[in-house]
Scaffold this active site. Sequence first.
Site, PDB file in Angstrom:
ATOM      1  N   ARG A 180      34.923  37.935  45.185  1.00  0.00           N
ATOM      2  CA  ARG A 180      34.289  37.875  44.098  1.00  0.00           C
ATOM      3  C   ARG A 180      34.975  37.880  42.724  1.00  0.00           C
ATOM      4  O   ARG A 180      34.597  37.777  41.579  1.00  0.00           O
ATOM      5  CB  ARG A 180      33.191  38.930  43.998  1.00  0.00           C
ATOM      6  CG  ARG A 180      31.991  38.615  43.123  1.00  0.00           C
ATOM      7  CD  ARG A 180      30.676  39.421  43.209  1.00  0.00           C
ATOM      8  NE  ARG A 180      31.028  40.903  43.083  1.00  0.00           N
ATOM      9  CZ  ARG A 180      30.083  41.725  43.359  1.00  0.00           C
ATOM     10  NH1 ARG A 180      28.843  41.371  43.799  1.00  0.00           N
ATOM     11  NH2 ARG A 180      30.456  43.047  43.267  1.00  0.00           N
ATOM     12  N   ASP A 235      28.975  50.745  41.246  1.00  0.00           N
ATOM     13  CA  ASP A 235      28.655  49.345  41.242  1.00  0.00           C
ATOM     14  C   ASP A 235      29.455  48.668  42.670  1.00  0.00           C
ATOM     15  O   ASP A 235      30.536  49.066  42.916  1.00  0.00           O
ATOM     16  CB  ASP A 235      29.837  48.688  40.175  1.00  0.00           C
ATOM     17  CG  ASP A 235      29.392  47.045  39.999  1.00  0.00           C
ATOM     18  OD1 ASP A 235      28.684  46.662  40.573  1.00  0.00           O
ATOM     19  OD2 ASP A 235      30.415  46.375  39.452  1.00  0.00           O
ATOM     20  N   ALA A 236      28.598  47.919  43.350  1.00  0.00           N
ATOM     21  CA  ALA A 236      28.986  47.591  44.561  1.00  0.00           C
ATOM     22  C   ALA A 236      30.026  46.462  44.308  1.00  0.00           C
ATOM     23  O   ALA A 236      30.180  45.678  43.464  1.00  0.00           O
ATOM     24  CB  ALA A 236      27.781  46.720  45.369  1.00  0.00           C
ATOM     25  N   PHE A 261      33.579  56.355  30.524  1.00  0.00           N
ATOM     26  CA  PHE A 261      33.618  55.577  31.465  1.00  0.00           C
ATOM     27  C   PHE A 261      34.206  56.722  32.579  1.00  0.00           C
ATOM     28  O   PHE A 261      35.209  56.386  33.091  1.00  0.00           O
ATOM     29  CB  PHE A 261      34.546  54.450  31.413  1.00  0.00           C
ATOM     30  CG  PHE A 261      34.953  53.438  32.361  1.00  0.00           C
ATOM     31  CD1 PHE A 261      34.056  53.689  33.703  1.00  0.00           C
ATOM     32  CD2 PHE A 261      35.763  52.202  32.162  1.00  0.00           C
ATOM     33  CE1 PHE A 261      34.098  52.806  34.766  1.00  0.00           C
ATOM     34  CE2 PHE A 261      36.135  51.590  33.617  1.00  0.00           C
ATOM     35  CZ  PHE A 261      35.112  51.685  34.964  1.00  0.00           C
ATOM     36  N   HIS A 299      39.133  48.515  41.075  1.00  0.00           N
ATOM     37  CA  HIS A 299      37.746  47.734  40.642  1.00  0.00           C
ATOM     38  C   HIS A 299      37.007  47.523  42.070  1.00  0.00           C
ATOM     39  O   HIS A 299      37.622  47.153  43.258  1.00  0.00           O
ATOM     40  CB  HIS A 299      38.165  46.408  40.166  1.00  0.00           C
ATOM     41  CG  HIS A 299      36.695  45.647  39.707  1.00  0.00           C
ATOM     42  ND1 HIS A 299      36.050  44.942  40.597  1.00  0.00           N
ATOM     43  CD2 HIS A 299      36.347  45.787  38.544  1.00  0.00           C
ATOM     44  CE1 HIS A 299      35.192  44.581  39.933  1.00  0.00           C
ATOM     45  NE2 HIS A 299      35.043  44.741  38.769  1.00  0.00           N
ATOM     46  N   LYS A 345      39.837  47.519  34.007  1.00  0.00           N
ATOM     47  CA  LYS A 345      39.963  46.270  33.603  1.00  0.00           C
ATOM     48  C   LYS A 345      40.500  45.871  32.191  1.00  0.00           C
ATOM     49  O   LYS A 345      40.472  46.695  31.176  1.00  0.00           O
ATOM     50  CB  LYS A 345      38.702  45.456  33.725  1.00  0.00           C
ATOM     51  CG  LYS A 345      37.523  45.865  33.069  1.00  0.00           C
ATOM     52  CD  LYS A 345      36.447  45.007  33.085  1.00  0.00           C
ATOM     53  CE  LYS A 345      35.876  45.190  34.434  1.00  0.00           C
ATOM     54  NZ  LYS A 345      34.485  44.388  34.676  1.00  0.00           N
ATOM     55  N   LYS A 365      43.533  28.903  57.428  1.00  0.00           N
ATOM     56  CA  LYS A 365      42.386  28.459  56.506  1.00  0.00           C
ATOM     57  C   LYS A 365      43.133  27.847  55.190  1.00  0.00           C
ATOM     58  O   LYS A 365      43.753  28.533  54.444  1.00  0.00           O
ATOM     59  CB  LYS A 365      41.443  29.938  56.029  1.00  0.00           C
ATOM     60  CG  LYS A 365      40.983  30.694  57.243  1.00  0.00           C
ATOM     61  CD  LYS A 365      40.214  30.041  58.378  1.00  0.00           C
ATOM     62  CE  LYS A 365      39.556  31.126  59.283  1.00  0.00           C
ATOM     63  NZ  LYS A 365      40.522  31.678  60.161  1.00  0.00           N
ATOM     64  N   ASP A 389      35.241  45.219  43.574  1.00  0.00           N
ATOM     65  CA  ASP A 389      35.503  43.740  44.135  1.00  0.00           C
ATOM     66  C   ASP A 389      36.974  43.807  44.717  1.00  0.00           C
ATOM     67  O   ASP A 389      37.220  43.230  46.000  1.00  0.00           O
ATOM     68  CB  ASP A 389      35.361  42.677  43.396  1.00  0.00           C
ATOM     69  CG  ASP A 389      34.066  42.528  42.871  1.00  0.00           C
ATOM     70  OD1 ASP A 389      32.910  42.898  43.785  1.00  0.00           O
ATOM     71  OD2 ASP A 389      33.559  42.142  41.920  1.00  0.00           O
ATOM     72  N   LYS A 390      37.944  44.629  44.023  1.00  0.00           N
ATOM     73  CA  LYS A 390      39.596  44.432  44.726  1.00  0.00           C
ATOM     74  C   LYS A 390      39.612  45.223  45.625  1.00  0.00           C
ATOM     75  O   LYS A 390      40.427  45.072  46.436  1.00  0.00           O
ATOM     76  CB  LYS A 390      40.217  44.764  43.086  1.00  0.00           C
ATOM     77  CG  LYS A 390      40.609  43.386  42.476  1.00  0.00           C
ATOM     78  CD  LYS A 390      41.335  42.602  43.328  1.00  0.00           C
ATOM     79  CE  LYS A 390      41.019  41.141  42.896  1.00  0.00           C
ATOM     80  NZ  LYS A 390      41.409  40.162  44.088  1.00  0.00           N
ATOM     81  N   ASP A 439      41.789  27.184  52.536  1.00  0.00           N
ATOM     82  CA  ASP A 439      41.038  27.757  51.049  1.00  0.00           C
ATOM     83  C   ASP A 439      42.495  28.580  50.818  1.00  0.00           C
ATOM     84  O   ASP A 439      42.962  28.628  49.637  1.00  0.00           O
ATOM     85  CB  ASP A 439      40.102  28.625  51.392  1.00  0.00           C
ATOM     86  CG  ASP A 439      38.740  28.142  51.585  1.00  0.00           C
ATOM     87  OD1 ASP A 439      38.830  27.038  50.705  1.00  0.00           O
ATOM     88  OD2 ASP A 439      37.950  28.652  52.147  1.00  0.00           O
ATOM     89  N   GLU A 443      34.438  37.108  61.478  1.00  0.00           N
ATOM     90  CA  GLU A 443      34.774  36.779  62.903  1.00  0.00           C
ATOM     91  C   GLU A 443      36.412  36.714  62.892  1.00  0.00           C
ATOM     92  O   GLU A 443      37.067  36.512  62.091  1.00  0.00           O
ATOM     93  CB  GLU A 443      34.515  35.009  62.797  1.00  0.00           C
ATOM     94  CG  GLU A 443      32.893  34.877  62.714  1.00  0.00           C
ATOM     95  CD  GLU A 443      32.633  34.908  61.257  1.00  0.00           C
ATOM     96  OE1 GLU A 443      31.280  35.553  61.083  1.00  0.00           O
ATOM     97  OE2 GLU A 443      33.158  34.366  60.549  1.00  0.00           O
ATOM     98  N   LYS A 477      41.162  35.949  54.977  1.00  0.00           N
ATOM     99  CA  LYS A 477      41.246  34.754  55.563  1.00  0.00           C
ATOM    100  C   LYS A 477      42.753  34.573  56.133  1.00  0.00           C
ATOM    101  O   LYS A 477      43.804  34.378  55.315  1.00  0.00           O
ATOM    102  CB  LYS A 477      40.766  33.323  54.753  1.00  0.00           C
ATOM    103  CG  LYS A 477      39.560  33.526  54.362  1.00  0.00           C
ATOM    104  CD  LYS A 477      39.171  32.265  53.610  1.00  0.00           C
ATOM    105  CE  LYS A 477      37.613  32.198  53.075  1.00  0.00           C
ATOM    106  NZ  LYS A 477      37.596  31.370  52.044  1.00  0.00           N
ATOM    107  N   GLU A 525      35.132  39.986  55.820  1.00  0.00           N
ATOM    108  CA  GLU A 525      34.629  40.167  54.382  1.00  0.00           C
ATOM    109  C   GLU A 525      34.224  41.524  54.592  1.00  0.00           C
ATOM    110  O   GLU A 525      33.910  42.182  55.477  1.00  0.00           O
ATOM    111  CB  GLU A 525      33.318  39.376  54.237  1.00  0.00           C
ATOM    112  CG  GLU A 525      33.336  37.826  54.460  1.00  0.00           C
ATOM    113  CD  GLU A 525      34.112  36.856  53.476  1.00  0.00           C
ATOM    114  OE1 GLU A 525      34.412  37.563  52.379  1.00  0.00           O
ATOM    115  OE2 GLU A 525      34.466  35.676  53.862  1.00  0.00           O
TER     116      GLU A 525
END
Length: 400
Positions: free
Chosen positions: A259, A253-254, A245, A18, A179, A284, A20-21, A286, A59, A280, A46
């Site tokens: 995300r 798809d970007a 598909f 995918h 998915k 961090k 995003d992945k 998060d 960074e 990260k 990122e």
Amino acid sequence: MSDSELRLVSSESVTEGHPDKICDQVSDAILDALLAVDPHALTAVETVATRGLVHVVGEIKTEGYVEIPQIVRDVITGIGYTSSEVGFDGRSCGVSLSIGQQSAEIRDGVLTSYEARELGSTDPFDQQGAGDQGIMFGYATNETPEYMPAPIAMAHRLTRRLAGLRHSGELPWLRPDGKAQVTIGFDGATPRTVDTVVVSTQHDPERTNEEIREAVRRLVIDPVVAASGLDASGMKTFINPSGRFTEGGPGSDAGLTGRKIIVDTYGGAAHHGGGAFSGKDPSKVDRSAAYALRYAAKNAVAAGLADRLEIQVAYAIGKARPVGLYADSFGTGRLGSDQRIAEVLQQVFDLRPEAILERLDLRRPIYQRTAAYGHFGRDEPGFTWEALDRVDEVRAAAGL
């Protein structure tokens, strides 16, 4: 209870192909490479991917060096994007970088905490501050053997099986993007039925819809659902419900790092603080605090403090000690109050950043594997936050 009276809960998972992945995996592969040469590297990376191009921004503060464009290409080709015919080619795509030094003010706040600067603390675990303010959550439930919500656990099994059949060559016409979505019928807090399964998978254009649907139903859906032990007599299935598909990945798809945070965690069954994990470094909170809270929640549920448990912690940037913690057992707690559960957790689990890093051994190159199929619920080497090694301590602290 009839099916119409069940509470329906849905979760989704996506394959490593995918868009995003892909970006999550690239960001974490860069982190892993940096940690391999400098365990104290400070990294916030990122990635964005679109047709023919991958752009890496962020960074970094490190004493080491890694060849980022080659890492990008290795990740993408390893996933299976090796030709324009499958929608993207990691060998020939453009790779651009916008990488800078981490802010000195942030770095100094992390490396010399408020407790050390303002209070004069010499406690080793007080020396490192949180890399940012924020709230993080951890969750566990005894509804599945892996202490994960049933819908996301099954959705991840479906996408991993889909990818496994592609990588093994058993279904060579599958392509990387895909998915799954699962809807489970709950009787109260107990999963009872598999109501609906949706699978969408990129495929070779020569295959017919009928062939794709038969193979995915027989080799992906049916084995996973059967292994769950849930009632699937009324299950509805939708396989490639949009039709064809053949175009997938960043070519159609970007993609963007961070995300798919609900896919990464509990599928919507618990809160998410908002911060993404991938790219990260573990200073961090998060990332590291979310791992620590999963560790605490899982051990607490396994110890019998509750059937379901969500924990929230809050930090201030540059401060080592959390500024807030609460626990919510959703009425399933066994210690009289959720406040008592929170007190037990604070007694057993040290949630200062440096304590988390040491206890869970997080300054290692273990993160690319976390970036697809969920960060939680996986019994794999390096996933120290999944260990049930504090159960006896929790029970003793709770007086059980």
